[in-house]
Design a protein around this motif. Structure first.
Motif, mmCIF file in Angstrom:
data_model
loop_
_atom_site.group_PDB
_atom_site.id
_atom_site.type_symbol
_atom_site.label_atom_id
_atom_site.label_comp_id
_atom_site.label_asym_id
_atom_site.label_seq_id
_atom_site.Cartn_x
_atom_site.Cartn_y
_atom_site.Cartn_z
ATOM 1 N N VAL A 1 -1.109 -5.724 -0.442
ATOM 2 C CA VAL A 1 -0.190 -4.642 -0.322
ATOM 3 C C VAL A 1 -0.132 -3.755 -1.612
ATOM 4 O O VAL A 1 0.100 -4.282 -2.785
ATOM 5 C CB VAL A 1 1.138 -4.900 -0.050
ATOM 6 C CG1 VAL A 1 2.223 -3.788 0.133
ATOM 7 C CG2 VAL A 1 1.419 -5.632 1.296
ATOM 8 N N LEU A 2 -0.355 -2.495 -1.578
ATOM 9 C CA LEU A 2 0.042 -1.540 -2.473
ATOM 10 C C LEU A 2 1.177 -0.893 -2.077
ATOM 11 O O LEU A 2 1.111 -0.084 -0.980
ATOM 12 C CB LEU A 2 -1.152 -0.691 -2.963
ATOM 13 C CG LEU A 2 -2.509 -1.661 -3.681
ATOM 14 C CD1 LEU A 2 -3.659 -0.506 -3.529
ATOM 15 C CD2 LEU A 2 -2.136 -1.825 -5.049
ATOM 16 N N TYR A 3 2.058 -0.531 -2.932
ATOM 17 C CA TYR A 3 3.406 0.142 -2.672
ATOM 18 C C TYR A 3 3.089 1.826 -2.880
ATOM 19 O O TYR A 3 2.549 1.966 -3.887
ATOM 20 C CB TYR A 3 4.487 -0.227 -3.575
ATOM 21 C CG TYR A 3 4.965 -1.544 -3.247
ATOM 22 C CD1 TYR A 3 5.214 -1.955 -1.732
ATOM 23 C CD2 TYR A 3 5.189 -2.525 -4.201
ATOM 24 C CE1 TYR A 3 5.973 -3.252 -1.623
ATOM 25 C CE2 TYR A 3 5.743 -3.748 -3.856
ATOM 26 C CZ TYR A 3 6.032 -4.205 -2.426
ATOM 27 O OH TYR A 3 6.821 -5.401 -2.431
ATOM 28 N N HIS A 4 3.474 2.505 -1.973
ATOM 29 C CA HIS A 4 3.587 3.470 -2.237
ATOM 30 C C HIS A 4 4.085 4.310 -3.427
ATOM 31 O O HIS A 4 5.425 3.958 -3.910
ATOM 32 C CB HIS A 4 4.307 4.490 -1.112
ATOM 33 C CG HIS A 4 4.049 6.003 -0.875
ATOM 34 N ND1 HIS A 4 4.478 6.853 -1.724
ATOM 35 C CD2 HIS A 4 3.381 6.644 -0.092
ATOM 36 C CE1 HIS A 4 4.226 8.253 -1.655
ATOM 37 N NE2 HIS A 4 3.382 8.110 -0.488
ATOM 38 N N PRO A 5 3.217 5.058 -4.345
ATOM 39 C CA PRO A 5 3.846 5.305 -5.668
ATOM 40 C C PRO A 5 5.131 6.278 -5.655
ATOM 41 O O PRO A 5 5.809 6.239 -6.827
ATOM 42 C CB PRO A 5 2.835 6.187 -6.185
ATOM 43 C CG PRO A 5 2.180 6.764 -4.986
ATOM 44 C CD PRO A 5 2.136 5.866 -4.033
ATOM 45 N N GLY B 1 -0.942 9.267 -4.034
ATOM 46 C CA GLY B 1 -0.582 9.529 -5.569
ATOM 47 C C GLY B 1 -0.890 8.041 -6.417
ATOM 48 O O GLY B 1 -0.504 8.232 -7.615
ATOM 49 N N GLY B 2 -1.276 7.298 -5.955
ATOM 50 C CA GLY B 2 -1.718 5.879 -6.637
ATOM 51 C C GLY B 2 -2.683 6.190 -7.462
ATOM 52 O O GLY B 2 -3.635 6.882 -7.247
ATOM 53 N N THR B 3 -2.648 5.518 -8.557
ATOM 54 C CA THR B 3 -3.660 5.593 -9.692
ATOM 55 C C THR B 3 -4.392 4.086 -9.856
ATOM 56 O O THR B 3 -3.660 3.333 -10.329
ATOM 57 C CB THR B 3 -3.249 6.252 -10.791
ATOM 58 O OG1 THR B 3 -2.437 7.334 -10.559
ATOM 59 C CG2 THR B 3 -4.169 6.674 -11.937
ATOM 60 N N MET B 4 -5.851 4.050 -9.790
ATOM 61 C CA MET B 4 -6.313 2.804 -10.252
ATOM 62 C C MET B 4 -6.390 2.835 -11.848
ATOM 63 O O MET B 4 -6.508 4.042 -12.217
ATOM 64 C CB MET B 4 -7.661 2.835 -9.667
ATOM 65 C CG MET B 4 -7.656 2.471 -8.434
ATOM 66 S SD MET B 4 -9.149 2.140 -7.379
ATOM 67 C CE MET B 4 -10.237 2.392 -8.415
#
Length: 163
Positions: free
Chosen positions: A93-97, A144-147
């Protein structure tokens, strides 16, 4: 019955979860490798096979570098007491930014084998990130997530369509 009591395996799993959560919190994935014996057999269906702790350490640090805060949330857990193993249904899971409670994730099944002294002697991750990750990570980036960097590890085994 296996060599270890369920309570001992559960305690090791609880520690595993705490370490993984701390790695996600801090972005430092190096401690993850210390959950395993030095001669761990780690089968990662997309990235290959690792047969020692230091290879697992290098791989996990590099593979998590673009998104070190990824979480691993359980859907279910099953104990195989005869083989001192635990099988876990997990969501990567990646949370919404910006929107609390909104998640981007894909499924994974992990099998751990307990070796004693709080350590696991093997892990096998079964999933298809080549199929699932692009849309999930893409949606997260679009939100809006950033690697933090470009991927450092290439997948060795790619199955785009399949069961």
């Amino acid at each position: 019955m296996g060599r270890f009591a369920r309570a001992e395996v559960q305690q090791a799993l609880d520690n595993y979860n705490a370490v993984v959560d701390k790695c996600s919190d801090t972005g430092d994935w190096s401690p993850f490798a210390d959950l395993f014996t030095e001669d761990v057999h780690y089968v990662e269906h997309a990235y290959g096979v690792f047969d020692n702790r230091e290879d697992v350490r290098k791989w996990i640090v590099d593979v998590m570098a673009p998104f070190p805060q990824m979480r691993f949330e359980y859907d279910w857990v099953a104990f195989d007491d005869d083989n001192d193993a635990v099988v876990i249904g997990i969501q990567n899971v990646l949370y919404h930014p910006t929107e609390p409670g909104v998640k981007f994730g894909f499924p994974n099944v992990t099998r751990l084998v307990y070796a004693g002294n709080g350590l696991f002697s093997s892990e096998e991750d079964t999933y298809n990130p080549a199929r699932d990750a692009p849309s999930v990570v893409g949606a997260w980036v679009q939100a809006g997530g950033t690697m933090l960097c470009a991927p450092k590890v290439a997948m060795k085994h790619v199955v785009m369509n399949g069961n």
